[in-house]
Design a protein around this motif. Structure first.
Motif, short mmCIF file in Angstrom:
data_model
loop_
_atom_site.label_atom_id
_atom_site.label_comp_id
_atom_site.label_asym_id
_atom_site.label_seq_id
_atom_site.Cartn_x
_atom_site.Cartn_y
_atom_site.Cartn_z
N VAL A 38 -1.28 7.37 -16.94
CA VAL A 38 -0.58 7.45 -15.66
C VAL A 38 0.37 8.64 -15.62
N GLY A 39 0.27 9.44 -14.57
CA GLY A 39 1.20 10.54 -14.34
C GLY A 39 2.23 10.14 -13.31
N TYR A 40 3.48 10.47 -13.57
CA TYR A 40 4.54 10.09 -12.65
C TYR A 40 5.55 11.23 -12.53
N GLN A 41 6.35 11.16 -11.48
CA GLN A 41 7.46 12.09 -11.29
C GLN A 41 8.75 11.31 -11.45
N ARG A 42 9.75 11.99 -11.98
CA ARG A 42 11.03 11.32 -12.18
C ARG A 42 11.61 10.93 -10.82
N PHE A 43 11.71 9.63 -10.59
CA PHE A 43 12.27 8.99 -9.42
C PHE A 43 11.26 8.27 -8.57
N GLY A 44 10.00 8.71 -8.48
CA GLY A 44 9.02 8.00 -7.66
C GLY A 44 8.89 6.55 -8.07
N GLY A 45 8.18 5.77 -7.25
CA GLY A 45 8.05 4.35 -7.50
C GLY A 45 7.55 4.01 -8.89
N LEU A 46 6.72 4.88 -9.47
CA LEU A 46 6.20 4.61 -10.79
C LEU A 46 7.27 4.70 -11.87
N GLY A 81 -2.01 9.00 -10.68
CA GLY A 81 -0.71 9.62 -10.51
C GLY A 81 -0.17 9.43 -9.11
N GLN A 82 1.10 9.75 -8.95
CA GLN A 82 1.79 9.54 -7.68
C GLN A 82 2.37 10.86 -7.18
N THR A 83 2.13 11.16 -5.89
CA THR A 83 2.64 12.39 -5.30
C THR A 83 3.14 12.10 -3.88
N THR A 202 13.32 12.87 9.38
CA THR A 202 13.28 11.85 10.43
C THR A 202 12.72 12.41 11.73
N GLY A 203 11.69 11.76 12.23
CA GLY A 203 11.06 12.20 13.47
C GLY A 203 10.11 13.37 13.31
N LEU A 204 9.96 13.85 12.07
CA LEU A 204 9.12 15.02 11.83
C LEU A 204 7.96 14.73 10.87
N ALA A 205 8.28 14.09 9.76
CA ALA A 205 7.26 13.83 8.73
C ALA A 205 7.51 12.46 8.12
N ASN A 206 6.45 11.75 7.81
CA ASN A 206 6.59 10.42 7.22
C ASN A 206 6.97 10.46 5.75
N ASN A 207 6.54 11.53 5.06
CA ASN A 207 6.91 11.70 3.65
C ASN A 207 6.56 10.46 2.83
N ARG A 208 5.34 10.00 2.94
CA ARG A 208 4.90 8.85 2.15
C ARG A 208 4.62 9.25 0.70
N GLU A 209 4.59 8.26 -0.18
CA GLU A 209 4.09 8.46 -1.53
C GLU A 209 2.62 8.05 -1.53
#
Length: 315
Positions: A38-46, A81-83, A202-209
């Motif tokens: 599993v690849g993860y980034q520091r802070f993401g849900g993983l 992985g998570q992005t 806000t109002g521009l991009a959802n920025n989902r994981e």
């Protein structure tokens, strides 16, 4: 208060982990084809899953950004992985094979444009002719596109400087750039006296994981993926229901103090969401936007990357 030494240490830890065979220091990369990598980034849900040791038997690899993680998928160094929302699109444009098997609720407050208060900028339009730093191919790349669109500007109206987080923070601190578009936890770490949030998504991009999985792993490790995603869902739900405990667990993993961790989590930690046709359409619209601006070579079919076979585990 978090100073430059702390952010430098955070970045150094991340970079050393990536350069050391993509391991995170505690966990060596596994050569066992049956082990889920599993690849993860520091802070993401993983990160919370790792910090709670909620997925035993998994090997972990730490990455500074989504584009670095997708390169590891390409190299066969990780299975999952998570992005954020932009890296899958740039990866697809680069012909990297992967499937999207999960996503999160929107996280629009988790990325922002930072400026120095002393410079007197009031709106993003005030950055016309100025230098704006961001990580190319990351979620903030799409935020920039939407900010330009909202302010009737184009890429030609600003000087874009593509810098990784390790480069962006010192450039911002030393006034080598006029604005820095960045995500949490780097966002939270940079919120020092004299720093202003000019705009968030806000109002521009959802920025989902998004959770990306190699096609080979989907075929050969489906049971491990299912078990892991179930643990991910349960851990995320636990964190949302127990924010104080979540902060105490996650702060040591992030190597930042609890106050900064809590502030970042309050705006950026969101529940998981089911993959739907609308999610595919959302990603396709972003991809088409990048294609139109010639930020990626040609068009890509993001809807074809959606694989909902693990949706039950994430609900």
């Amino acid at each position: 208060m978090i100073g430059r030494r702390t952010i430098a240490a955070l970045v150094a830890l991340t970079l050393s982990a990536v350069s050391a065979g993509c391991g995170d220091g505690d966990d060596a990369a596994s050569t066992d084809s049956g082990t889920l990598r599993v690849g993860y980034q520091r802070f993401g849900g993983l990160s919370l899953v790792k910090a709670k040791a909620a997925a035993p038997g998994v090997t972990w690899s730490l990455f500074e950004s989504g584009p670095a993680l997708t390169e590891a998928l390409k190299a066969g160094a990780i299975d999952l992985g998570q992005t954020g929302e932009a890296p899958p699109i740039f990866a697809a444009a680069g012909k990297i094979p992967f499937k999207i098997v999960g996503t999160s609720a929107p996280v629009p407050k988790g990325e922002a444009v930072l400026v120095k208060q002393a410079k007197g900028y009031r709106t993003f339009a005030d950055l016309r002719g100025k230098t704006v730093a961001l990580n190319k191919g990351s979620n903030v790349n799409w935020l920039l596109v939407k900010l330009l669109e909202a302010n009737r500007m184009t890429l030609a109206d600003i000087n874009v400087k593509y810098l990784k987080p390790a480069e962006g923070r010192p450039a911002f601190d030393n006034d080598q750039v006029d604005a820095w578009i960045i995500w949490d936890p780097y966002f939270a770490l940079a919120e020092q006296p004299g720093v202003q949030v000019l705009a968030d998504a806000t109002g521009l991009a959802n920025n989902r994981e998004y959770i990306l999985v190699s096609p080979e792993a989907v075929k050969s490790k489906s049971a491990q993926i299912s078990t892991f995603l179930s643990a991910y869902q349960k851990t995320t739900a636990w964190g949302i229901a127990n924010p104080e405990e979540r902060t105490k667990v996650l702060a040591p993993e992030l190597k930042i103090d609890e106050a900064v961790t809590a502030r970042a989590l309050a705006r950026s930690a969101q529940p998981l969401a089911a993959l739907t046709p609308e999610i595919g359409a959302e990603l396709q619209a972003i991809a088409d936007g990048f294609t139109k601006l010639e930020l990626i070579p040609g068009s890509v079919d993001m809807k074809a990357r959606i694989d909902d076979q693990f949706s039950t585990e994430l609900q």
